[in-house]
Design an enzyme around this catalytic site. Structure first.
Site, PDB file in Angstrom:
ATOM      1  N   GLU A   1      16.827  -8.792   2.088  1.00 58.41           N
ATOM      2  CA  GLU A   1      16.606 -10.434   2.663  1.00 58.41           C
ATOM      3  C   GLU A   1      16.317 -11.220   1.514  1.00 58.41           C
ATOM      4  O   GLU A   1      16.181 -12.504   1.610  1.00 58.41           O
ATOM      5  CB  GLU A   1      15.477 -10.324   3.716  1.00 58.41           C
TER       6      GLU A   1
ATOM      7  N   ASN B   1      10.361  -4.834  -4.739  1.00 59.40           N
ATOM      8  CA  ASN B   1       8.817  -4.726  -4.724  1.00 59.40           C
ATOM      9  C   ASN B   1       8.360  -3.592  -4.232  1.00 59.40           C
ATOM     10  O   ASN B   1       7.947  -3.424  -2.892  1.00 59.40           O
ATOM     11  CB  ASN B   1       8.458  -5.873  -3.910  1.00 59.40           C
TER      12      ASN B   1
ATOM     13  N   GLY C   1       0.650  -1.230   0.073  1.00 62.56           N
ATOM     14  CA  GLY C   1       0.045   0.220  -0.062  1.00 62.56           C
ATOM     15  C   GLY C   1       0.934   1.186  -0.008  1.00 62.56           C
ATOM     16  O   GLY C   1       1.954   1.434  -0.162  1.00 62.56           O
TER      17      GLY C   1
ATOM     18  N   HIS D   1      15.113  -5.019  -1.128  1.00 63.72           N
ATOM     19  CA  HIS D   1      14.797  -5.975  -0.248  1.00 63.72           C
ATOM     20  C   HIS D   1      16.188  -6.896   0.163  1.00 63.72           C
ATOM     21  O   HIS D   1      16.311  -7.882  -0.679  1.00 63.72           O
ATOM     22  CB  HIS D   1      13.740  -7.189  -0.889  1.00 63.72           C
TER      23      HIS D   1
ATOM     24  N   PHE E   1       5.548   2.629  -4.591  1.00 63.23           N
ATOM     25  CA  PHE E   1       5.922   3.989  -4.087  1.00 63.23           C
ATOM     26  C   PHE E   1       7.394   4.146  -3.843  1.00 63.23           C
ATOM     27  O   PHE E   1       8.134   3.246  -3.828  1.00 63.23           O
ATOM     28  CB  PHE E   1       5.087   4.280  -2.777  1.00 63.23           C
TER      29      PHE E   1
ATOM     30  N   CYS F   1      11.859  -1.034   2.421  1.00 66.30           N
ATOM     31  CA  CYS F   1      10.905  -1.187   1.791  1.00 66.30           C
ATOM     32  C   CYS F   1       9.846  -0.006   2.330  1.00 66.30           C
ATOM     33  O   CYS F   1       9.962   1.226   2.740  1.00 66.30           O
ATOM     34  CB  CYS F   1      10.079  -2.361   1.342  1.00 66.30           C
TER      35      CYS F   1
END
Lengths: 375, 1076
Positions: free
Chosen positions: A352, A307, A240, A350, A310, A265
């Site tokens: 990870e 990913n 979101g 990311h 925004f 993120c």
């Protein structure tokens, strides 16, 4: 062979074959260009509210395995692929990928010209859509797509977050007798992790770096977090738009300077807002496992997993307060910054992985070093 | 870390002649590297012995040496040119080995040349099996258990411990030469002995079997700042046990989860760092046990490889070009991605299609060789196909192979299914399809083949659909089913066969139903960014991205997979056609399916279609592009077979009319033309039955040359000495029909053969070269050494050849290139063959004359006249071009890959590649050519002579010259008697069937350095074959013709007399220019 339809808000309708649950779901239609790791994508809570197109045309080949899930269930709303394998071939697989999604009533549209769809979204930007394996009236589906809420302005993080605090101590497990992962050290630091939609591999990586993790709900007050006596605070990824997350932002603002903070993120975007920056919506986002990011501190390039729809606007940041540490070489978007005066750093991508390259695992060690320095 | 400014001049070493295991992928990599470095302002000095390459074109480097890739000659080049650096990583194993040799001999140090790309320590760590194993263990990567052995006993002991089967890999050999799989003690001893012998260091690695494991390759790049990227992952359809070069391979990897893939990626990067590859590309090979997931690393190549070429074509990421830039100091993030223009080269390509590579084998050319696949590479070429799915790619790839048999019409035996599934052969995929047709399950086929069930399921899905389709008809098939068939990759031709109609009928129906091919782009990024390079493949998706321009444009049909008789020479011509079109301001459109070539580089042509060269695919492109012309005469036989069908459909073929190209193949029409022109040919006839063939042969007299029509490379061509041989040939060796009769010619024994290349605009004819063959007629022209200028022809004979050539070119209205083969017997000139198209010798003649033949030919095809090109031809528009030095072209043979095959030369071509030697005299040029071809002539030692009776007089003369050069002579009884009678001292040795020690024993013992051995002309006897085989095994040059023997004597004399000297092509042709 039954049909499925993917209808977009701009009136474009694609027909394909229904390969999953006989269901209808809606969401923002986005695409991911990673070649491996569809199970991790299915189960990444950051995909909540999204119908995902995978550009790799062959999906489902290696089935699924519980160890590769990033959450307790899949979060995508629907899946669009070029071809879905009817069989599973991998020694670790214990369930085929189609059933894995069907159990959660997630529809799959296959035999779709995913490339044409991606090119359309690249040109027009991501948009709302409906994936239906039950309705074939294209006009109705387009109407539905136009009625669903837009992603911008949507607080999905609170919706996917845990409702109860829990502790996590599972390390990373080897996937093969030939993968040599050193045993996780005895935990030396206590990390409190805000769950805005946290991926399990972040938790595993924190344990692997020597942390004991307490996961708290997205709306936990800053005071309650400090009450847990953490050595460091982690801000997770999540779905979101970051802008409506005013409570979370104000909690984080209170934590800056109190304890070392690491954000990934959505966590990075919340930190961006907390230090006074702005966020904006990208035309079609970054979703893939091949983005080059340069670390301005080391001048090394990392191939990274992304990913996000925004991003934090680097021009909105006060560079006397924060220093830009990571930049995306594809489009120069901001990928990471650190605070000049407080032990705070974050990245948009990311580290990870899961799925994606392991080039950025060092950031977990950096977090541990930061906590070490504070002691 | 930007470009290094401390180096200015860089030496690039190429990979030499095309051999099995090292093909034109290194022309591609060398060409890319040279272009990239020069574009950046570096001076490039290039050496490669292979004249058929694009990289040895004088325009591509500042100094181009077509010289032997040997230490002595390259040292001379270094001495002369004084490069600052040597780029060792773009010339295959040959380039790498030679770089190591130069470094170890202290030559690089002596002349202050820095090795760039890969350092000597890194090369050794990667190439030395033991060092590699230790290095991998140190970074936590497992290798299969193994031991390096130097004798058979040690190998047997190892196998006792680990059990059979075990894998054998000789150290430092190309393409796994001499390796194999031993299933028992006897096989182990046999393979090990051969491997020890072939390894230059006499070492073989014996290894635990990982047969049946899944096999993967990663292409990795690293820069000086330690940035690492994986360009491509490749998964082999054929599991471990079949050499990667002989495996069907698929990109990207299909059956790995992200966890497993990342484990492999991490391993590959650790491997590169540990080995110490500072800059450039490497490929790392892994195997995974499908049962447990255990992963082992198999090997890594610290250089650009065959897989790098494949990965570059599969992703659009130009590995060799980037590797060259990294070697001169750039970082990956400082280099731009050409395709997206906006993003850097520092990323990992991602693709939204599937790529399949399928090897092409030619066991039929090597009777006696076992057609089984193992750890030694045996394929001669490969095709790549791109599809939106694996199924589509695989089926497209299969029809790109040009097996000569219509796809789906293979003759397969039900009783052989399990055997053919267990033992990999070139036919395995066909047998897998056949097994599914016969009701086998995926699980059953997996058990027999160990192939991953995912791949098998894909094959089965298409086979099942094929079965359903065969029950339909062209009139009744629905749009949905037809679309499904096309999306599965099934061709119109295959559908037509199932429906008893022709492919054009299927095409019509398909179009009527709205099922049309579209084109998608290869863009490195799965459409995330816009692409600016029209690199396209066909699919049956919803949208077409071809976006054709409205410029004037010409389409070039390429030559498809490399094969014996049709190789890199034709790619050379196609590339030049493309360059010439661009020079003329015309858009060039390339169509080809061979991933090894320069022609399939996305920046060779304005537009690239990576597609099978079949009527269906070419028409699809034609319909989309609507080019103003199509060039078919540069790609060898492949496009020529399409020329007439295309012309019939209204496709504008430019250059010589396809009907005239065809006329030259039609015996009756061509015979009449020769009669009309008064040009003599050997007596000949055609036959469509056994009896007719015998009658024709009887009329014209034995020996006769018998062959099928419409072949290249002398496929299935034999010399028959009696009626029995003709009968046997007609019964067993050849298929013929009313349309395709068998051609029978009088064979001219002991004739001199001549090859002529000419340019013609149909008014003026310019002869580019009159090449004299060193071997007599009867040896295929592609297998014969030849020399420019001709050495033994009289001015009158040369005049006759010129006259005939001009008459033929005019009569056939040749526009472009033409090749004519002549034979001279007893002073009379005969025409053997006319090919109004580019020939195999075009690149060689272009380099020898300094005149770019394909470029001019394209101009002529576009309607210009020869006189407009006088600036390129030294003012000549007729007559014969001159050459400033002696240029010898020699063939290179793959016999060491095919144990048991008789290496005698004959009318069927068997060489895979060629080299050129340059000299001030014939001997010097021939000596260099032989050295480059891997059969260096000895400078001292013993010559073995054994010739048939009518060669004895000539043999005495040759032997006398060798004796004068200080060689010892040994001969079989009859020959020895002749030598002794002529006063020459010669030892006598037994023939093989006479007793021991015989000639083979001497060869094995290393007591013979050169063998001169002529046959009696009749079919090979055991004795002769044994000697020739042993000569190949023990690497003793074996000369089987008297003219060859004389040439060898010339060469040895020259070697003794002349210093080591080298000339760049630029230097040679500058001299010529000033002379004119």
């Amino acid at each position: 062979m039954s049909s499925a339809f993917l209808a977009l808000e701009d009136g474009t309708v694609f027909q394909g074959r229904s390969f999953g649950a006989p269901a209808e779901r809606s969401g923002e239609v986005v695409f991911n260009t990673a070649l491996t790791g569809y199970q991790e994508v299915f189960t990444d809570p950051s995909y909540a509210g999204q119908i995902v197109i995978l550009t790799n045309p062959q999906i489902g080949n290696y089935g699924t395995t519980p160890e590769d899930s990033e959450a307790t269930r899949p979060y995508i709303e629907g899946l669009a692929v070029r071809e879905f394998s009817p069989i599973t071939s991998n020694w670790r697989s214990d369930e085929d990928a189609r059933r894995f999604l069907a159990k959660h009533d997630i529809p799959i549209i296959s035999e779709l010209d995913t490339r044409a769809l991606v090119r359309h979204l690249r040109a027009q930007g991501v948009m709302r859509g409906v994936l239906s394996a039950i309705e074939s009236d294209a006009r109705k589906l387009v109407e539905k797509a136009r009625r669903i809420p837009r992603m911008a302005g949507l607080d999905l993080a609170s919706r996917v977050s845990t409702t109860a605090t829990y502790s996590w101590n599972e390390p990373v497990e080897a996937c093969s007798p030939s993968e040599h992962i050193p045993p996780a050290p005895e935990p030396r630091f206590h990390v409190v992790a805000y769950d805005f939609g946290i991926k399990h591999n972040i938790l595993r990586r924190l344990v692997q770096a020597g942390c004991r993790v307490t996961v708290v709900p997205a709306l936990t007050a800053a005071e309650d977090v400090l009450e847990l006596a953490p050595d460091g605070i982690f801000l997770s990824n999540g779905p979101g738009d970051p802008e409506p997350l005013e409570t979370q932002v104000s909690n984080v603002r209170k934590l800056i300077g109190k304890k070392p903070v690491f954000g990934i993120c959505l966590g990075h975007q919340i930190l961006g807002l907390a230090v006074g920056g702005r966020t904006y919506k990208l035309k079609f986002g970054h979703r893939g496992a091949n983005h080059p990011v340069i670390n301005r501190l080391t001048e090394r390039v990392e191939i990274t997993s992304h990913n996000h729809g925004f991003a934090v606007d680097p021009d909105s940041l006060n560079l006397n307060e924060v220093e830009i540490t990571h930049v995306n070489l594809n489009d120069q978007t901001l990928e990471g910054f650190r605070h000049r005066h407080h032990p705070v750093f974050c990245v948009q991508y990311h580290p990870e992985a899961a799925p994606g390259p392991h080039d950025s695992h060092y950031l977990f060690d950096d977090f541990v070093k930061l906590m070490e320095n504070e002691q | 870390m930007p470009r290094r400014n401390d180096i200015h001049r860089i030496l690039i070493i190429g990979s030499g002649p095309i051999v099995i295991g090292q093909a034109c992928e290194f022309d591609y990599s060398g060409t890319q590297a040279a272009k990239a470095l020069r574009a950046d302002g570096f001076e490039v000095v290039l050496v490669n012995s292979n004249p058929a390459t694009i990289m040895t074109d004088p325009e591509l480097a500042d100094r181009t040496y077509v010289e032997p890739l040997s230490r002595r000659y390259v040292e001379e080049i270094i001495r002369k040119e004084r490069p600052d650096a040597l780029l060792s990583t773009v010339g295959g194993q040959t380039g790498l080995n030679l770089s190591v040799e130069l470094a170890e001999a202290g030559i690089l140090e002596k002349y202050g040349v820095e090795l760039i790309g890969a350092k000597i320590e890194a090369i050794k760590k990667a190439e030395d099996r033991l060092l590699f194993k230790d290095a991998m263990r140190a970074i936590g990567l497992e290798t299969p258990q193994s031991r390096l052995v130097k004798n058979v006993a040690a190998g047997l002991e190892f196998a006792e411990q680990t059990g059979y089967p075990c894998i054998l890999r000789p150290s430092f050999t190309l393409g796994g030469t001499g390796g194999g799989i031993a299933y028992n003690r006897e096989e182990l001893a046999e393979i090990l002995e051969r491997g020890l012998d072939l390894s230059p260091v006499h070492e073989v690695l014996i290894e635990e079997s990982v047969l049946g494991w899944k096999e993967f390759e990663l292409e990795v790049m690293r820069d000086l700042a330690d940035n690492c990227i994986i360009v491509c992952s490749i998964e082999n359809f054929d599991p471990m046990g079949v050499h990667t070069g002989d495996s069907i391979t698929v990109a990207p990897a299909q059956t790995l989860t992200d966890r497993e893939y990342q484990m492999m990626r991490d391993g590959a990067i650790r491997c590169l760092r540990e080995i110490g590859v500072d800059t450039g590309g490497s490929n790392v090979q892994f195997a995974i046990d499908p049962g447990s997931g255990r992963m082992v690393i198999i090997e890594m190549n610290p250089r650009v490889s065959r897989s790098s070429a494949l990965a570059s074509k599969a992703t659009g990421f130009p590995i060799a070009k980037i590797a060259a830039k990294l070697a001169v100091g750039y970082r990956l993030d400082e280099i731009r991605n050409d395709i997206t223009r906006k993003t850097p080269a520092c990323f990992e390509p991602t693709i939204d299609y599937v790529v399949a590579k399928i090897p092409k084998w030619q066991f039929e050319k090597f009777p006696g060789a076992e057609a089984a696949l193992g750890t030694q590479m045996k394929s001669v070429g490969e095709v790549m196909a791109i599809g939106r799915t694996f199924k589509q790619a695989l089926w497209k790839g299969m029809r790109s192979l040009e097996t000569g048999k219509a796809f789906g019409s293979e003759k397969l035996e039900k009783s052989l299914i399990s055997q053919r599934l267990i033992t990999p052969t070139p036919d395995r995929l066909n047998y897998i399809r056949f097994a599914f047709q016969n009701g086998y399950s995926v699980e059953q086929v997996r058990e027999l083949t160990s192939i991953d069930p995912w791949f098998l399921e894909q094959v089965k899905e298409v086979v099942d659909l094929e079965g359903e389709l065969n029950r339909l008809a062209v009139e009744t098939v629905s749009r949905e089913v037809l679309a499904q068939a096309k999306r599965y990759g099934i061709s119109d031709a295959q559908l037509a066969r199932g429906w008893n109609t022709d492919e054009l009928a299927v095409r019509e129906r398909r179009k009527a139903l709205g099922v049309r091919a579209v084109f998608n782009r290869v863009d490195t990024c799965a459409a995330e960014f816009e692409s600016f390079t029209p690199y396209l493949y066909s699919s049956y998706e919803s949208a077409c991205e071809a976006d054709p321009s409205d410029r004037k444009k010409v389409m070039i049909l390429g030559s498809g997979p490399n094969r014996i008789g049709q190789g890199i020479e034709f790619d050379y011509c196609c590339c030049h056609a493309s360059f010439a079109l661009q020079d003329e301001g015309i858009e060039s459109i390339m169509v080809n399916c061979n991933p090894e070539t320069v022609s399939t580089d996305y920046d060779t042509s304005d537009r690239l279609y990576f597609e099978p060269l079949t009527l269906e695919h070419v028409l699809n492109i034609y319909d989309t592009e609507k080019p103003d012309g199509v060039i078919v005469q540069f790609g060898g036989q492949t496009p020529l077979t399409l020329a007439l069908p295309l012309e019939r459909l209204g496709v504008p073929i430019i250059g010589t009319d396809p009907k005239n190209i065809d006329l030259a193949e039609d015996r009756k029409l061509f015979g009449k033309l020769l009669d009309d022109l008064g040009v003599p040919a050997p007596e000949n006839g055609t036959a469509t039955s056994v009896e007719e063939a015998c009658a024709v042969a009887g009329r014209i007299g034995y020996p006769v040359l018998v062959r099928p029509s419409y072949v290249l490379g002398g496929r299935a061509m034999v010399i028959a000495y009696d009626e029995e041989m003709v009968r046997q040939y007609m019964r067993e060796a050849v298929t013929f029909s009313q349309d395709r009769p068998v051609l029978i010619d009088r064979f001219l024994e002991d004739a001199t053969e001549i090859d002529v290349d000419a340019l013609s605009d149909s008014e003026d004819v310019l002869i580019a070269g009159i090449m004299e063959h060193i071997e007599e007629a009867g040896v295929h022209s592609g297998d014969s050494s030849c020399v420019l200028p001709a050495k033994t022809l009289t001015p009158q004979q040369l005049g006759t050849i010129e006259d005939y050539t001009v008459r033929l070119a005019k009569a056939l209205h040749v526009i472009g290139l033409m090749n004519v083969q002549y034979a001279i017997r007893n002073g009379k000139v005969y025409v053997l063959e006319v090919n109004p198209r580019a020939s195999r010798t075009v690149p060689y003649v272009s380099k020898a004359t300094g005149v770019p033949l394909p470029k001019i030919a394209v101009g002529l095809m576009l309607g210009r006249k020869l006189r407009e090109f006088s600036s390129l031809t030294g003012g000549r528009t007729d007559g014969v071009l001159t050459v400033p030095q002696d240029f010898v072209k020699s063939p290179v043979f793959p016999f060491n890959k095919f144990p048991g095959v008789d290496p005698a030369l004959g009318p069927e071509m068997r060489s895979t590649g060629e080299v050129m030697g340059v000299g001030e005299n014939f001997g010097e040029a021939f000596a260099k050519a032989q050295l480059s071809a891997g059969t260096p002539l000895p400078e001292k030692g013993t010559v073995f002579v054994s010739v048939n009776d009518h060669h004895k007089a000539e043999a005495v003369e040759v032997a006398r010259r060798f004796a004068a050069l200080g060689f010892q002579l040994v001969a079989t009884r009859g020959t020895a008697a002749a030598l002794q009678a002529a006063g020459l001292h010669s030892k006598t040795v037994f023939k093989v069937n006479e007793g021991r020690p015989n000639a083979v024993d001497l060869l094995k013992a290393g007591a013979i350095q050169l063998a001169i051995y002529t046959t009696t002309g009749a079919p090979a006897f055991f004795d002769e074959k044994a000697i020739r085989r042993s000569a190949v095994m023990y690497r003793v040059p074996c000369i089987t013709t008297m003219s060859g023997a004389r040439a060898a004597a010339d060469a040895v004399e020259a070697r003794r007399r002349d210093p080591i000297r080298v000339w760049s092509l630029q230097q040679i042709h500058e001299q010529k220019q000033t002379a004119v």
